[in-house]
Design an enzyme around this catalytic site. Structure first.
Site: not given
Length: 724
Positions: A402, A455
């Site tokens: 993330d 990401e």
């Protein structure tokens, strides 16, 4: 028997003694073995032989304190003894934790000190052990600047005087073997900071934790290592069909408003995703977190599967069930930041141990969280070890990392003057880059076949290119990267009224300029159906028919476009409401034919995608894609060829207007008959049924090809053909 100075006794009584093993437990003297014990609340204490039970000595109380001591003449230094304690109303027999030696071996101390221990979770944290025939728990925690650290819990009435730990100064780790503790015991570490402040902290390496709002950790066995399941490595490769169903476990489905547990999810979620043809599940973070509203993205216990849905063993059951069904499991992993909760990592030993000290480096203004200090070898080691932990101990197939962009750049979401340049005066976070390279390199070496997915929303070069041999240069080493540019452009285009799409044609064509620069995943994720963005179906313009046709067209385009696929839960049946993490998806919508049609289409798209190598084999390579039509802006039509290594191909046509294009001519690679394998406008999906079945080519030169076909392109529809 030597008496202790009052200052030492007072320090013990106040739980302020920094070296309790130097005072408590057995100590050789010229007269014999002196045994000291600090047992608050005890009336009397007798030392007895551990095997025979024969009395050795009655320990005398020091004044009105809780310190007891006795001299055992001519006793060996390694004497095994127990305490028989009269608590005034009941008695108990217990081992002295201060008679046991160090927990950490010299090699572990060395590797922890230099931050190169591949699996620090095997030593730090709480581990069920048997030492000298005594069962208990070995505790170890890194807190180099604390004055004193104790392990506290139900087993000692949360009294920090009972289990004060030993400091291994070589690596800054406090440790202790606590006899008689067992799985299921609650515990925390209590730290005395340099300024005199006392704070209870969760174990950074805890394997389990209590359900919020409680903050204690729970002793659990270290999960056994899980070999890479057969076939999983092949299913994760660049040339494999990868179609990911992204799930928030707490809101996928509920039972009368209550969460499903891991085992119930294994019985419901796993077969559902399998039957829809997805190849992987991606779970929003499952690491323990105190705030439901963070969806797991603000973790406190990186090594603990959240207790919201059951035990660590239950989570292993869910992963195993997915593998048994042929599904891979990807976890969202959050090494970018952590919350400021008092029991968490922040200011862990009274200093900014895990985070950067300067808030211009260590505080996220957007999320009000703390940023890991990647310059510290111990912090990098903590995170790299955590990546291996999930892959090796739970057998998950991959980690979606993330907020990588926030890690790479020191000025991420900061105004001028609010960030600190790197050593070269630049904006890149060199320490974070080194951490990511090391993490990916370690995963590649230690868990071959597992994948990491970034990401990452910037143009940082080489995200999915290998790092150098030494791991300090080259690419970042991820296997895949989310294609955020494609996602933003595509959703902007799909959300534009069809009358005006001709003015935004480049939003579709531009992505092919960089489509093969990285190994991409095409994400229609949770971030696109929350915070006022609406649902996927809600983004589509037009009346109800056009909305559903537009969504089916978008999915047809997604599954045909180069890159691996990701769809967030609910989008597969056109959830109307924006995602709400506090309630179940609206499964009742499947009582309506249009929603059934979208779900049926997703199943068929997945099956076609897996069946035809041209749609996945060369996703990340230029020869896998060729434009046929990219310049028909007036009619908003696109056509292209997807190819496999053996030369077989699929022809794709997308019409982004609600107008039927009759007799639309397309150049084709070779002469022959072409069979329609998918039509998003089929009546089976709720469409109008405009289609072609099988079409034969004509010897008419078109689009630079010697042969062509004339086809009817349905309104807001995607068609796919293969050569018969």
């Amino acid at each position: 028997m030597a008496l202790l100075p009052d200052s030492e006794i007072n320090a013990l009584m106040r739980a302020e003694h920094g070296d309790p093993f130097a005072v408590l437990g057995p100590h050789e003297t010229s007269a014999g073995l002196t045994i000291r014990a600090l047992l608050p609340g005890a009336r009397s204490v007798t030392a007895v032989h551990a095997r025979s039970g024969d009395p050795l000595a009655v320990l005398a109380r020091h004044g009105d304190t809780d310190l007891f001591s006795a001299l055992v003449p001519a006793a060996p230094a390694r004497l095994g003894y127990l305490f028989q304690v009269d608590w005034g109303g009941h008695t108990s027999e217990l081992d002295d934790p201060y008679r046991f030696g160090p927990v950490l071996g010299e090699t572990d101390v060395w590797l922890l000190a230099e931050g190169t221990h591949l699996r620090p979770y095997e030593q730090l944290g709480a581990h069920l052990r048997e030492v000298d025939g005594v069962r208990g728990v070995a505790f170890a925690v890194w807190a180099p600047h604390a004055r004193r650290v104790s392990v506290v819990g139900d087993f000692n009435q949360w009294d920090a005087r009972r289990h004060m730990m030993r400091l291994r100064r070589e690596c800054g780790v406090w440790e202790m073997f606590a006899p008689h503790l067992m799985a299921g015991d609650n515990y925390q570490f209590e730290l005395l900071f340099a300024d005199g402040t006392v704070q209870r902290k969760a174990d950074p390496f805890a394997f389990s934790a209590q359900l919020r709002p409680h903050t204690a950790c729970v002793v659990r066995p270290l999960p056994a290592a899980v070999p890479m399941p057969k076939g999983r490595a092949e299913a994760n490769q660049r040339d494999a069909p990868i179609s990911i169903y992204e799930v928030h476990l707490g809101s996928w489905r509920r039972n009368h408003g209550e969460w499903l547990n891991y085992r119930e999810l294994a019985e419901t979620l796993v077969p559902y995703a399998r039957d829809l043809g997805f190849t992987h599940l991606e779970l929003l973070p499952v690491s323990e977190h105190p705030f439901d509203g963070s969806w797991g993205y603000q973790p406190v216990g990186l090594y603990a599967p959240t207790s919201r849905f059951g035990t660590p063993e239950d989570f292993r059951f869910l992963v195993a069930a997915a593998h048994e069904a042929g599904l891979g499991v990807i976890l969202d992993w959050v090494p970018a930041h952590f919350p400021t909760d008092a029991h968490g990592l922040g200011n862990f030993d009274g200093t900014p141990l895990y985070e950067y000290a300067d808030p211009r480096e260590g505080f996220h203004n957007d999320w009000k969280t703390l940023i890991f200090n990647y310059a510290r070898p111990e912090v990098r080691n903590y995170l790299v070890g955590n990546a291996l932990y999930w892959l090796e101990r739970y057998g998950v197939d991959g980690l979606r990392v993330d907020a990588v962009a926030s890690m790479l750049y020191r000025d991420y979401s900061r105004e001028p003057g609010q960030w600190v340049p790197n050593a070269h005066g630049g904006r890149e976070n060199l320490e974070a880059i080194e951490f990511l390279r090391r993490m990916n390199r370690v995963v590649g070496v230690e868990r071959p076949g597992a994948v990491t997915i970034a990401e990452e929303s910037t143009s940082f070069p080489g995200v999915t290119r290998p790092p150098s041999e030494d791991g300090h240069s080259g690419g970042l080493g991820f296997h895949y990267k989310w294609n955020m540019g494609w996602m933003n452009d595509t959703l902007a285009y799909a959300g534009t009224d069809s009358l005006h799409r001709k003015h935004h044609h480049q939003k579709i064509t531009f992505g092919l300029m960089y489509a093969h620069s990285e190994n991409f995943v095409l994400p229609l994720s949770h971030d696109e159906v929350v915070h006022g963005k609406g649902s996927m179906i809600g983004r589509m313009p037009g009346d109800e028919w056009q909305k559903f046709a537009g969504l089916r067209n978008l999915y047809g385009y997604l599954w045909a476009y180069p890159g691996k696929k990701l769809l967030f839960m609910g989008s597969e049946f056109a959830q109307i409401a924006e995602w709400n993490a506090n309630q179940s998806l609206d499964w009742h919508l499947l009582d309506r034919a249009p929603h059934q049609g979208v779900q049926r289409l997703v199943r068929d798209l997945n099956n076609v995608y897996r069946h035809f190598p041209a749609l996945h084999e060369l996703d990340n390579e230029g020869p896998g894609f060729e434009w046929i039509v990219h310049d028909d802006a007036d009619q908003s039509v696109f056509a292209f060829i997807r190819r496999a290594r053996d030369g077989t191909f699929v022809i794709v046509v997308c019409n982004f207007t609600p107008v039927v294009r009759r007799g639309y001519r397309l150049g084709v690679p070779v002469a022959g008959a072409y069979r329609e394998i998918l039509n998003t406008d089929s009546t089976a999906y709720g469409g109008s049924g405009v289609g072609n079945g099988t079409v034969w080519s004509d010897l008419v030169r078109w689009h630079g090809k010697e042969h062509s076909v004339a086809v009817d392109v349905p309104p807001l529809g995607t068609l796919m053909w293969v050569l018969v």
